[in-house]
Scaffold this active site. Structure first.
Site, mmCIF file in Angstrom:
data_model
loop_
_atom_site.group_PDB
_atom_site.id
_atom_site.type_symbol
_atom_site.label_atom_id
_atom_site.label_comp_id
_atom_site.label_asym_id
_atom_site.label_seq_id
_atom_site.Cartn_x
_atom_site.Cartn_y
_atom_site.Cartn_z
ATOM 1 N N SER A 219 0.873 -1.185 0.000
ATOM 2 C CA SER A 219 0.000 0.000 0.000
ATOM 3 C C SER A 219 0.907 1.231 0.000
ATOM 4 C CB SER A 219 -0.889 -0.006 1.248
ATOM 5 O OG SER A 219 -0.074 0.167 2.390
ATOM 6 N N GLY A 269 -9.780 -4.916 3.529
ATOM 7 C CA GLY A 269 -9.739 -5.946 2.490
ATOM 8 C C GLY A 269 -9.516 -5.399 1.095
ATOM 9 N N ALA A 270 -9.372 -4.062 0.943
ATOM 10 C CA ALA A 270 -9.182 -3.511 -0.410
ATOM 11 C C ALA A 270 -7.866 -4.021 -1.013
ATOM 12 C CB ALA A 270 -9.182 -1.990 -0.365
ATOM 13 N N GLY A 271 -6.795 -3.953 -0.222
ATOM 14 C CA GLY A 271 -5.489 -4.393 -0.724
ATOM 15 C C GLY A 271 -5.487 -5.894 -1.031
ATOM 16 N N ASP A 272 -6.109 -6.663 -0.159
ATOM 17 C CA ASP A 272 -6.167 -8.121 -0.356
ATOM 18 C C ASP A 272 -6.944 -8.448 -1.630
ATOM 19 O OD1 ASP A 272 -5.149 -8.076 2.224
ATOM 20 O OD2 ASP A 272 -7.087 -8.483 3.167
ATOM 21 N N ASN A 296 -7.731 -3.298 -9.437
ATOM 22 C CA ASN A 296 -8.442 -2.071 -9.052
ATOM 23 C C ASN A 296 -9.947 -2.313 -8.975
ATOM 24 O OD1 ASN A 296 -6.136 -0.551 -8.850
ATOM 25 N ND2 ASN A 296 -6.370 0.491 -10.817
HETATM 26 N N1 LIG Z 1 -12.203 4.581 -2.187
HETATM 27 C C1 LIG Z 1 -11.826 3.777 -3.189
HETATM 28 N N2 LIG Z 1 -12.408 3.887 -4.412
HETATM 29 C C2 LIG Z 1 -12.067 3.075 -5.432
HETATM 30 N N3 LIG Z 1 -11.112 2.114 -5.337
HETATM 31 C C3 LIG Z 1 -10.487 1.958 -4.169
HETATM 32 C C4 LIG Z 1 -10.792 2.776 -3.028
HETATM 33 N N4 LIG Z 1 -10.007 2.397 -2.000
HETATM 34 C C5 LIG Z 1 -9.253 1.375 -2.467
HETATM 35 N N5 LIG Z 1 -9.520 1.118 -3.766
HETATM 36 C C6 LIG Z 1 -8.902 0.095 -4.631
HETATM 37 O O1 LIG Z 1 -8.295 -0.899 -3.808
HETATM 38 C C7 LIG Z 1 -6.872 -0.904 -3.979
HETATM 39 C C8 LIG Z 1 -6.196 -1.138 -2.649
HETATM 40 O O2 LIG Z 1 -6.546 -0.108 -1.753
HETATM 41 P P1 LIG Z 1 -5.498 0.558 -0.752
HETATM 42 O O3 LIG Z 1 -6.287 1.426 0.161
HETATM 43 O O4 LIG Z 1 -4.414 1.192 -1.533
HETATM 44 O O5 LIG Z 1 -4.883 -0.721 -0.021
HETATM 45 P P2 LIG Z 1 -4.907 -1.211 1.509
HETATM 46 O O6 LIG Z 1 -6.275 -1.769 1.755
HETATM 47 O O7 LIG Z 1 -3.869 -2.282 1.543
HETATM 48 O O8 LIG Z 1 -4.573 -0.020 2.351
HETATM 49 C C9 LIG Z 1 -6.545 0.423 -4.638
HETATM 50 O O9 LIG Z 1 -5.375 0.314 -5.438
HETATM 51 C C10 LIG Z 1 -7.780 0.686 -5.471
HETATM 52 O O10 LIG Z 1 -7.709 -0.017 -6.677
HETATM 53 O O1 LIG Z 2 -7.410 -4.060 4.370
HETATM 54 P P1 LIG Z 2 -6.226 -4.835 3.850
HETATM 55 O O2 LIG Z 2 -4.954 -4.111 4.107
HETATM 56 O O3 LIG Z 2 -6.367 -5.274 2.445
HETATM 57 O O4 LIG Z 2 -6.117 -6.198 4.718
HETATM 58 C C1 LIG Z 2 -6.598 -6.301 6.040
HETATM 59 C C2 LIG Z 2 -5.436 -6.526 6.976
HETATM 60 O O5 LIG Z 2 -4.579 -5.428 6.889
HETATM 61 C C3 LIG Z 2 -5.916 -6.673 8.414
HETATM 62 O O6 LIG Z 2 -4.847 -6.982 9.267
HETATM 63 C C4 LIG Z 2 -6.938 -7.781 8.536
HETATM 64 O O7 LIG Z 2 -7.392 -7.834 9.868
HETATM 65 C C5 LIG Z 2 -8.082 -7.539 7.570
HETATM 66 O O8 LIG Z 2 -9.024 -8.566 7.662
HETATM 67 C C6 LIG Z 2 -7.576 -7.433 6.149
HETATM 68 O O9 LIG Z 2 -6.974 -8.632 5.754
#
Ligand SMILES: Nc1ncnc2c1ncn2[C@@H]1O[C@H](COP(=O)(O)OP(=O)(O)O)[C@@H](O)[C@H]1O
Ligand SMILES: O=P([O-])([O-])O[C@@H]1[C@@H](O)[C@H](O)[C@@H](O)[C@H](O)[C@@H]1O
Length: 389
Positions: A219, A269-272, A296
């Site tokens: 991230s 879970g967005a990153g996952d 995305n």
């Molecule tokens: N508010 C949002 N609107 C649209 N897409 C999103 C949004 N937040 C996250 N995403 C999508 O999910 C991906 C992962 O989100 P991010 O916040 O960067 O990761 P993490 O959950 O690991 O912090 C982004 O690259 C994007 O594609």
């Molecule tokens: O939001 P994200 O960064 O994609 O991933 C999240 C982890 O950072 C967190 O530790 C876990 O408890 C959530 O269930 C989810 O897996």
């Protein structure tokens, strides 16, 4: 006698990067994957009050997206072909939820990993951390011996609490032709209170394994600890940028990939989901930059629902048709040296088609927010809501 998958490790050590996965035309068996990381309990807190309790753990989000989007061969039945190695305690509360029910975790004596996610009341900005995570309980690590003794086309190392040990990642690299890693599995550090911090990847025992990893996702908060400029010389690095989409960095090039619209109700879970969507794109045979569109797409889908999202069957059918139209064969190259990274000539068309599906999904959710919550106890009104375009 060494285990079957170990016998040609010596050969593999030197030639891992040269191995080519046989091209599989559509209709043949789809490539099988190995997902390593534990399911967990997530407690969502805002203003000192618990506003939701959900299944969590990258393995749960990843399984959900692979089940939705990974190609499956005609012979392979309903389920996408992948194995999950995850550990929980006997207190695990979500054994009958779809992801753990389909691919049950190993149950051990220690309690299930549990996180408290504290959400701030301030509107989430694109890059500021919108939650503070605290590890409350950590289940046992996943050891190399916990992994199945056979080969996989690809592996996803998706730990959340340090459960994927360096030796476990190394074993994954031996078993899988291409390994994709979430940086959160490698660089998280926990203080005495369980607050999640980060250490520099370079100072961890994982750093030496990077040249044998195909993709490393971080991230924007994690990126400074990964050291993108150093890491990109060893593997392709993808930095996700929340509502701004993501950027890919490889040795010799980089690309920026546009996001999809979403009404964010829970960023968990967005990153996952991004990583699993990206992996699914590669499995369909897309270049890395094109596959990031699918990442995305699923990242956006994840933030629009609380907890592990549910996907409408019509959406999944539309997605399958789009992928079938824009690809010709499954994963022609699940291999670090032969992936193609550049945007292809289907990129624009793919983006437009996925945008239409994302728009329909978003409209459906706004019309009936209860749809999006998959039965979770947290209402969409209770978590930060931010509209993105
Ligand atoms: N508010 C949002 N609107 C649209 N897409 C999103 C949004 N937040 C996250 N995403 C999508 O999910 C991906 C992962 O989100 P991010 O916040 O960067 O990761 P993490 O959950 O690991 O912090 C982004 O690259 C994007 O594609
Ligand atoms: O939001 P994200 O960064 O994609 O991933 C999240 C982890 O950072 C967190 O530790 C876990 O408890 C959530 O269930 C989810 O897996």
């Amino acid at each position: 006698m060494p285990p079957a998958a170990e016998q040609d490790d010596a050969h593999e050590e030197g030639e891992n990067q040269q191995l080519m996965m046989t091209t599989t035309t559509k209709g043949g068996p789809a490539p099988e994957g190995l997902v390593v990381g534990s399911y967990c309990h997530d407690v969502l807190i805002r203003g000192g009050r618990v506003v939701g309790e959900t299944l969590g753990g990258a393995a749960a989000f990843v399984s959900n997206v692979l089940d939705a989007a990974a190609p499956r061969g005609e012979e392979q039945g309903e389920e996408a072909p992948f194995v999950v190695v995850s550990k929980v305690g006997d207190d695990f509360a979500y054994a009958s939820a779809p992801a753990p029910a389909r691919r049950p975790p190993l149950v051990c004596a220690s309690p299930t990993t549990s996180f408290h996610a504290q959400f701030s009341d301030a509107a989430a900005s694109a890059h500021a951390p919108d939650r503070e995570l605290r590890l409350v309980c950590a289940c046992d690590p996943i050891y190399p011996a916990d992994l199945p003794d056979r080969r996989f086309a690809y592996g996803l190392a998706v730990g959340v609490a340090g459960e994927v040990l360096p030796e476990t990642l190394e074993r994954m690299i031996r078993l899988c032709r291409a390994v994709l890693v979430d940086a959160q599995a490698l660089i998280r550090a926990f203080d005495g209170d369980g607050a999640v911090g980060h250490v520099a990847l370079e100072d961890t025992p994982y750093a030496r394994l990077l040249p044998r990893v195909a993709f490393l996702k971080a991230s924007s908060e994690e990126a400074p600890y990964v050291g993108v400029e150093t890491a990109r010389r060893r593997c392709c690095v993808i930095v996700t940028e929340g509502r701004d989409g993501c950027r890919l960095y490889w040795d010799g090039g980089e690309a920026c990939v546009a996001p999809f619209p979403a009404v964010q109700v829970d960023p968990t879970g967005a990153g996952d989901s991004f990583l699993a969507g990206f992996a699914a794109g590669l499995l369909w045979g897309l270049s890395a930059t094109d596959a990031a569109l699918l990442g995305n797409f699923f990242g956006a889908a994840a933030v629009a629902q609380v907890g592990v999202p549910t996907f409408h069957p019509k959406m999944l059918q539309a997605l399958k048709e789009i992928l079938e139209e824009n690809t010709t064969e499954y994963s022609p190259c699940m291999n670090g040296t032969t992936f193609s990274f550049e945007r292809s000539n289907v990129h624009h068309e793919l983006h437009t088609a996925l945008q239409e599906v994302a728009r329909l999904m978003s409209e459906q959710q706004q019309a009936d927010p209860a749809n999006g919550n998959g039965g979770d106890i947290c209402s969409t009104q209770e978590l930060n809501s931010s509209r993105t375009a």
